[in-house]
Motif scaffolding. Structure first.
Motif, PDB file in Angstrom:
ATOM      1  N   SER A   1       3.082  -0.832  -9.345  1.00  0.00           N
ATOM      2  CA  SER A   1       3.075  -1.162  -7.921  1.00  0.00           C
ATOM      3  C   SER A   1       4.333  -1.932  -7.556  1.00  0.00           C
ATOM      4  O   SER A   1       4.828  -2.773  -8.315  1.00  0.00           O
ATOM      5  CB  SER A   1       1.842  -2.008  -7.599  1.00  0.00           C
ATOM      6  OG  SER A   1       1.926  -2.524  -6.294  1.00  0.00           O
ATOM      7  N   LEU A   2       4.873  -1.624  -6.371  1.00  0.00           N
ATOM      8  CA  LEU A   2       6.071  -2.317  -5.903  1.00  0.00           C
ATOM      9  C   LEU A   2       5.725  -3.561  -5.092  1.00  0.00           C
ATOM     10  O   LEU A   2       6.612  -4.261  -4.628  1.00  0.00           O
ATOM     11  CB  LEU A   2       6.926  -1.363  -5.061  1.00  0.00           C
ATOM     12  CG  LEU A   2       7.452  -0.128  -5.820  1.00  0.00           C
ATOM     13  CD1 LEU A   2       8.231   0.769  -4.876  1.00  0.00           C
ATOM     14  CD2 LEU A   2       8.304  -0.525  -7.003  1.00  0.00           C
ATOM     15  N   ALA A   3       4.437  -3.844  -4.916  1.00  0.00           N
ATOM     16  CA  ALA A   3       4.025  -5.039  -4.187  1.00  0.00           C
ATOM     17  C   ALA A   3       4.282  -6.282  -5.032  1.00  0.00           C
ATOM     18  O   ALA A   3       4.151  -6.259  -6.257  1.00  0.00           O
ATOM     19  CB  ALA A   3       2.552  -4.946  -3.809  1.00  0.00           C
ATOM     20  N   VAL A   4       4.656  -7.376  -4.382  1.00  0.00           N
ATOM     21  CA  VAL A   4       4.952  -8.639  -5.069  1.00  0.00           C
ATOM     22  C   VAL A   4       3.889  -9.659  -4.670  1.00  0.00           C
ATOM     23  O   VAL A   4       3.610  -9.827  -3.477  1.00  0.00           O
ATOM     24  CB  VAL A   4       6.353  -9.153  -4.696  1.00  0.00           C
ATOM     25  CG1 VAL A   4       6.678 -10.436  -5.464  1.00  0.00           C
ATOM     26  CG2 VAL A   4       7.403  -8.084  -4.956  1.00  0.00           C
ATOM     27  N   PRO A   5       3.288 -10.371  -5.630  1.00  0.00           N
ATOM     28  CA  PRO A   5       2.271 -11.383  -5.274  1.00  0.00           C
ATOM     29  C   PRO A   5       2.842 -12.430  -4.328  1.00  0.00           C
ATOM     30  O   PRO A   5       4.007 -12.835  -4.462  1.00  0.00           O
ATOM     31  CB  PRO A   5       1.912 -11.996  -6.631  1.00  0.00           C
ATOM     32  CG  PRO A   5       2.297 -10.967  -7.646  1.00  0.00           C
ATOM     33  CD  PRO A   5       3.483 -10.255  -7.082  1.00  0.00           C
ATOM     34  N   PRO A   6       2.046 -12.889  -3.347  1.00  0.00           N
ATOM     35  CA  PRO A   6       2.550 -13.872  -2.369  1.00  0.00           C
ATOM     36  C   PRO A   6       3.113 -15.131  -2.999  1.00  0.00           C
ATOM     37  O   PRO A   6       4.115 -15.670  -2.521  1.00  0.00           O
ATOM     38  CB  PRO A   6       1.312 -14.172  -1.513  1.00  0.00           C
ATOM     39  CG  PRO A   6       0.456 -12.958  -1.631  1.00  0.00           C
ATOM     40  CD  PRO A   6       0.674 -12.452  -3.011  1.00  0.00           C
ATOM     41  N   ASP A   7       2.496 -15.624  -4.079  1.00  0.00           N
ATOM     42  CA  ASP A   7       3.022 -16.846  -4.685  1.00  0.00           C
ATOM     43  C   ASP A   7       4.382 -16.612  -5.330  1.00  0.00           C
ATOM     44  O   ASP A   7       5.244 -17.504  -5.346  1.00  0.00           O
ATOM     45  CB  ASP A   7       2.029 -17.422  -5.701  1.00  0.00           C
ATOM     46  CG  ASP A   7       1.730 -16.473  -6.849  1.00  0.00           C
ATOM     47  OD1 ASP A   7       1.953 -15.252  -6.699  1.00  0.00           O
ATOM     48  OD2 ASP A   7       1.262 -16.949  -7.902  1.00  0.00           O
ATOM     49  N   ALA A   8       4.615 -15.383  -5.816  1.00  0.00           N
ATOM     50  CA  ALA A   8       5.926 -15.057  -6.383  1.00  0.00           C
ATOM     51  C   ALA A   8       6.986 -14.967  -5.286  1.00  0.00           C
ATOM     52  O   ALA A   8       8.130 -15.379  -5.483  1.00  0.00           O
ATOM     53  CB  ALA A   8       5.851 -13.740  -7.153  1.00  0.00           C
TER      54      ALA A   8
ATOM     55  N   GLY B   1       0.787  -1.225   0.000  1.00  0.00           N
ATOM     56  CA  GLY B   1       0.000   0.000   0.000  1.00  0.00           C
ATOM     57  C   GLY B   1       0.817   1.272   0.000  1.00  0.00           C
ATOM     58  O   GLY B   1       0.253   2.359  -0.179  1.00  0.00           O
ATOM     59  N   TRP B   2       2.131   1.192   0.220  1.00  0.00           N
ATOM     60  CA  TRP B   2       2.950   2.400   0.107  1.00  0.00           C
ATOM     61  C   TRP B   2       2.815   2.951  -1.310  1.00  0.00           C
ATOM     62  O   TRP B   2       2.740   2.207  -2.285  1.00  0.00           O
ATOM     63  CB  TRP B   2       4.415   2.093   0.396  1.00  0.00           C
ATOM     64  CG  TRP B   2       4.712   1.796   1.837  1.00  0.00           C
ATOM     65  CD1 TRP B   2       3.837   1.806   2.882  1.00  0.00           C
ATOM     66  CD2 TRP B   2       5.981   1.427   2.395  1.00  0.00           C
ATOM     67  NE1 TRP B   2       4.476   1.471   4.054  1.00  0.00           N
ATOM     68  CE2 TRP B   2       5.800   1.238   3.777  1.00  0.00           C
ATOM     69  CE3 TRP B   2       7.256   1.235   1.859  1.00  0.00           C
ATOM     70  CZ2 TRP B   2       6.836   0.868   4.629  1.00  0.00           C
ATOM     71  CZ3 TRP B   2       8.293   0.872   2.710  1.00  0.00           C
ATOM     72  CH2 TRP B   2       8.089   0.701   4.074  1.00  0.00           C
ATOM     73  N   MET B   3       2.780   4.267  -1.426  1.00  0.00           N
ATOM     74  CA  MET B   3       2.538   4.905  -2.723  1.00  0.00           C
ATOM     75  C   MET B   3       3.755   5.686  -3.183  1.00  0.00           C
ATOM     76  O   MET B   3       4.373   6.405  -2.408  1.00  0.00           O
ATOM     77  CB  MET B   3       1.307   5.801  -2.636  1.00  0.00           C
ATOM     78  CG  MET B   3       0.018   5.002  -2.579  1.00  0.00           C
ATOM     79  SD  MET B   3      -1.392   5.959  -1.979  1.00  0.00           S
ATOM     80  CE  MET B   3      -1.053   5.986  -0.218  1.00  0.00           C
ATOM     81  N   THR B   4       4.086   5.538  -4.463  1.00  0.00           N
ATOM     82  CA  THR B   4       5.267   6.167  -5.035  1.00  0.00           C
ATOM     83  C   THR B   4       4.979   7.605  -5.431  1.00  0.00           C
ATOM     84  O   THR B   4       3.989   7.891  -6.110  1.00  0.00           O
ATOM     85  CB  THR B   4       5.742   5.386  -6.272  1.00  0.00           C
ATOM     86  OG1 THR B   4       5.887   4.013  -5.935  1.00  0.00           O
ATOM     87  CG2 THR B   4       7.075   5.910  -6.770  1.00  0.00           C
TER      88      THR B   4
END
Length: 327
Positions: free
Chosen positions: A303-310, A119-122
């Protein structure tokens, strides 16, 4: 914010004498003072960059803002990110300079990385090249395993080894080699390839007499300094989707010099105001950045978030290929 109250029809006549005009909606403004969490050391490149960036953001703001850098921890950004995660409120008064190494520490499960970052925003950022290169052309699939110099198993350079795996190129990682040591090992024939990151990569390739093999750019993207060089993320088709997503994330971390972040749940109007303030830096950024680095717009950055499965796939791959054990 005050709301207009609906007055029942039967009480309207009695209330005419008390009628008041509703106040206009308040205009959103940036805070008068804010802090910028910055990875150390005090005289390090991120600290110098953040000082110039803070001044540009202040110049670009529509209202007077005093943005003060606060230097914390080391250059990997883990300490600064930990403090930001625990102390920053979503009120526009705290921002973070987040290097790619801090994102990668979270991806690999470094026990020091206690932040989530979801949720951090660039607001804005700076990106550079990440190119795997050798003294000779890259061997065809099925040949002898290529030896790739890596600083450590948990370093973003491991994305180069994962790229080889997903392109079907036999390769092994040679740990403990970075910078001048990696270049010396390549010159002596102890390794076949190294990862060049950051500024002036085309000039460094020429100076070292190296041939670029592939870049760690996003799928469909090309390095601006080497537009003819293929992207490994685009060419990596041999593995499962989760591992290809992990490569895309690790490649982003290898390229990212730093991104300026706001906390999760920061109101959209404040995010927009900080991004508007960054517009001046984006216009000035190419002059301020080293050759071979380029500024990034927050609104246009993925988005800098990474999917949990990745995340799980990457950690399992690191354990299998390089013996890494995170948290």
């Amino acid at each position: 914010m005050q709301r207009l109250v609906s007055i029942p029809r039967r009480g309207l006549a009695l209330g005419l004498g008390l009628w008041a005009v509703a106040p206009q909606r308040a205009v959103a403004m940036l805070p008068g003072a804010a802090v910028l969490f910055v990875p150390g050391p005090e005289d390090g490149p991120l600290s110098h960059w953040a000082t110039r960036l803070a001044a540009a953001l202040a110049r670009g703001a529509t209202t007077a803002v005093a943005l003060t850098p606060m230097v914390l921890g080391g250059p990997d950004g883990v300490t600064a990110a930990n403090r930001f995660a625990t102390e920053a409120a979503p009120d526009g008064r705290a921002l973070l300079v987040l290097p790619g190494a801090a994102l990668h520490a979270r991806l690999v499960g470094d026990p020091r990385a206690r932040y989530d970052g979801a949720g951090w925003m660039t607001v804005c950022g700076a990106e550079g090249a990440a190119v795997v290169a050798g003294r000779n052309p890259m061997a065809a699939p099925g040949g002898a395993p290529l030896r790739l110099a890596l600083p450590a198993a948990d370093h973003p350079a491991a994305a180069g080894l994962l790229a080889c795996d997903l392109m079907g190129v036999a390769a092994v990682g040679v740990l403990g080699l970075s910078g001048a040591e990696a270049e010396a090992a390549l010159a002596q024939g102890a390794v076949d390839a190294i990862l060049l990151q950051g500024p002036a990569v085309p000039a460094r390739l020429a100076a070292l007499g190296l041939q670029p093999w592939f870049s760690l750019d996003a799928a469909g993207g090309r390095d601006p300094g080497l537009p003819g060089l293929p992207s490994a993320v685009e060419a990596a088709t041999a593995g499962p989707p989760a591992l290809r997503a992990a490569l895309a994330a690790a490649a982003t971390h290898a390229r990212l010099q730093a991104a300026v972040m706001l906390p999760a749940l920061t109101p959209g109007n404040l995010v927009a105001l900080w991004r508007a303030a960054a517009q001046r830096w984006l216009e000035e950024g190419r002059a301020e950045l080293s050759a071979g680095l380029w500024p990034l717009s927050g609104a246009g950055h993925p988005s800098l978030a990474v999917p949990p499965d990745a995340v799980l796939a990457y950690r399992a791959w690191l354990a299998r290929r390089l013996g890494w054990r995170g948290d």
